[in-house]
Design a protein around this motif. Structure first.
Motif, PDB file in Angstrom:
ATOM      1  N   GLU A 107      13.785   3.281 -14.826  1.00  0.00           N
ATOM      2  CA  GLU A 107      13.272   1.843 -14.668  1.00  0.00           C
ATOM      3  C   GLU A 107      14.119   0.793 -14.929  1.00  0.00           C
ATOM      4  N   PRO A 108      15.082   0.633 -16.211  1.00  0.00           N
ATOM      5  CA  PRO A 108      16.052  -0.424 -16.409  1.00  0.00           C
ATOM      6  C   PRO A 108      17.004  -0.703 -15.485  1.00  0.00           C
ATOM      7  N   TYR A 109      17.225   0.445 -14.771  1.00  0.00           N
ATOM      8  CA  TYR A 109      18.407   0.272 -13.453  1.00  0.00           C
ATOM      9  C   TYR A 109      17.783  -0.128 -12.314  1.00  0.00           C
ATOM     10  N   ARG A 110      16.397   0.519 -12.207  1.00  0.00           N
ATOM     11  CA  ARG A 110      15.753  -0.331 -10.915  1.00  0.00           C
ATOM     12  C   ARG A 110      15.651  -1.706 -10.979  1.00  0.00           C
ATOM     13  N   VAL A 111      15.409  -2.192 -12.171  1.00  0.00           N
ATOM     14  CA  VAL A 111      15.005  -3.774 -12.179  1.00  0.00           C
ATOM     15  C   VAL A 111      16.238  -4.319 -11.926  1.00  0.00           C
ATOM     16  N   GLN A 112      17.366  -3.914 -12.492  1.00  0.00           N
ATOM     17  CA  GLN A 112      18.673  -4.568 -12.357  1.00  0.00           C
ATOM     18  C   GLN A 112      19.163  -4.488 -10.999  1.00  0.00           C
ATOM     19  N   PHE A 113      18.976  -3.279 -10.274  1.00  0.00           N
ATOM     20  CA  PHE A 113      19.430  -3.313  -8.847  1.00  0.00           C
ATOM     21  C   PHE A 113      18.726  -4.101  -7.924  1.00  0.00           C
ATOM     22  N   ALA A 114      17.331  -4.309  -8.335  1.00  0.00           N
ATOM     23  CA  ALA A 114      16.594  -5.130  -7.359  1.00  0.00           C
ATOM     24  C   ALA A 114      16.788  -6.654  -7.419  1.00  0.00           C
ATOM     25  N   ALA A 115      17.381  -6.941  -8.830  1.00  0.00           N
ATOM     26  CA  ALA A 115      17.716  -8.221  -9.232  1.00  0.00           C
ATOM     27  C   ALA A 115      19.323  -8.527  -8.083  1.00  0.00           C
ATOM     28  N   PHE A 116      19.946  -7.539  -8.154  1.00  0.00           N
ATOM     29  CA  PHE A 116      21.134  -7.743  -7.366  1.00  0.00           C
ATOM     30  C   PHE A 116      20.798  -7.882  -5.969  1.00  0.00           C
ATOM     31  N   LEU A 117      19.793  -7.023  -5.383  1.00  0.00           N
ATOM     32  CA  LEU A 117      19.515  -7.331  -4.066  1.00  0.00           C
ATOM     33  C   LEU A 117      18.978  -8.585  -3.618  1.00  0.00           C
ATOM     34  N   LYS A 118      18.125  -9.069  -4.615  1.00  0.00           N
ATOM     35  CA  LYS A 118      17.753 -10.453  -4.342  1.00  0.00           C
ATOM     36  C   LYS A 118      18.597 -11.393  -4.431  1.00  0.00           C
ATOM     37  N   ALA A 119      19.655 -11.398  -5.311  1.00  0.00           N
ATOM     38  CA  ALA A 119      20.595 -12.473  -5.593  1.00  0.00           C
ATOM     39  C   ALA A 119      21.842 -12.568  -4.448  1.00  0.00           C
ATOM     40  N   VAL A 120      22.126 -11.246  -4.090  1.00  0.00           N
ATOM     41  CA  VAL A 120      23.169 -11.089  -2.994  1.00  0.00           C
ATOM     42  C   VAL A 120      22.666 -10.954  -1.683  1.00  0.00           C
ATOM     43  N   ASN A 121      21.806 -10.005  -1.388  1.00  0.00           N
ATOM     44  CA  ASN A 121      20.941  -9.873   0.023  1.00  0.00           C
ATOM     45  C   ASN A 121      21.967  -9.281   0.910  1.00  0.00           C
TER      46      ASN A 121
END
Length: 279
Positions: free
Chosen positions: A113-127
């Motif tokens: 779950e922590p990795y999912r949260v961090q990767f989702a943040a990356f996808l949002k910030a970089v798209n």
């Protein structure tokens, strides 16, 4: 062209040519493993020492009943830790691929779950836009192969910062996901090898020339944070990888052929007639 299969030999991964099974190229990570890592000796020792101190009563009890079992338990400390981390990394990579492909992700294991949260943040910030994922980079020229994590397009402004609205200039990047404690310089060797390969082979066996990349990047993700870092994949860096490729051949094949059978040697200890008759 057929699918690319892999085999393990003496701890190294080899990729089998899809049409010529007699051709087997070592994997990129196996080649990079030829790089000396003297610090690992101290790490192995520390892991064993920490396990011994933290489990002193248990080890003492085990040793009283099975001395060799206690020794095996302690000397396997680093190997067990590495396997646990590798398992988490593999599951995280699978999760990242599903997410960047746009697959709906439901409940995941608490460890992920922590990795999912961090990767989702990356996808949002970089798209980023995914172009390819988990395909094989194949080099006929230099005799190696390997599976890369992803090829993406990202949009950057004049300062080189991502523009998540995709208003910047598109850049084609080869990227690697890392869930290790830190990012290490040898990732550049790994990514330079992928980028300088001759072609990409898809899971269905179709192949096409390796594209010209605008650059490379590593996404370092831990349970607490993420960082998207550029990686140099210049001809100079690739040259160091090729040096390791030659060392791989030396280590796995040539070194086993350079010393011949003895042409003269000692006769051994004298055996007397009395000793022979006593047998």
């Amino acid at each position: 062209m057929g699918r690319v299969r892999t085999i393990q030999r003496s701890g190294s991964r080899f990729y089998i040519h899809p049409d010529k099974p007699e051709i087997k190229h070592p994997g990129v990570t196996s080649v990079v493993s030829m790089l000396p890592k003297p610090f690992l000796n101290f790490w192995y020792a520390r892991m064993t020492a920490e396990l011994a101190v933290d489990s002193l009563a248990f080890v003492e009890q085990m040793a009283a009943q099975d001395r060799q079992g206690a020794i095996d338990f302690l000397k396997g400390a680093a190997r067990r830790y590495t396997k646990i981390r590798a398992d988490v990394g593999s599951k995280a990579h699978d999760l990242f691929e599903r997410m960047i492909r746009g697959e709906r992700i439901g409940h995941v294991h608490p460890d992920l779950e922590p990795y999912r949260v961090q990767f989702a943040a990356f996808l949002k910030a970089v798209n980023p836009r995914l172009e390819r994922a988990e395909d094989v980079a194949w080099s006929d020229t230099h005799g190696y192969a390997g599976s890369f994590d992803a090829v993406v397009t990202v949009w950057l402004d004049e300062a080189g910062e991502p523009t998540p609205d995709r208003s910047g200039v598109p850049h084609l990047l080869i990227v690697d996901w890392k869930t290790s404690k830190d990012t290490y310089a040898d990732v550049a060797l790994q990514m330079a090898a992928y980028a300088h390969a001759d072609r990409i082979i898809s899971p269905d066996g179709t192949a096409e020339p390796m594209p010209d990349f605008d650059g490379a990047a590593v996404l370092h993700i831990t349970p607490d944070q993420w960082a998207f870092k550029p990686v140099h994949i210049t001809d100079e860096v690739f040259g160091f990888f090729l040096a390791l490729r030659k060392i791989f051949d030396w280590d796995r094949s040539v070194s086993k052929t350079v010393i011949g059978r003895a042409i003269a040697k000692s006769a051994g200890a004298l055996v007397t007639g009395t000793q022979r008759r006593a047998k």
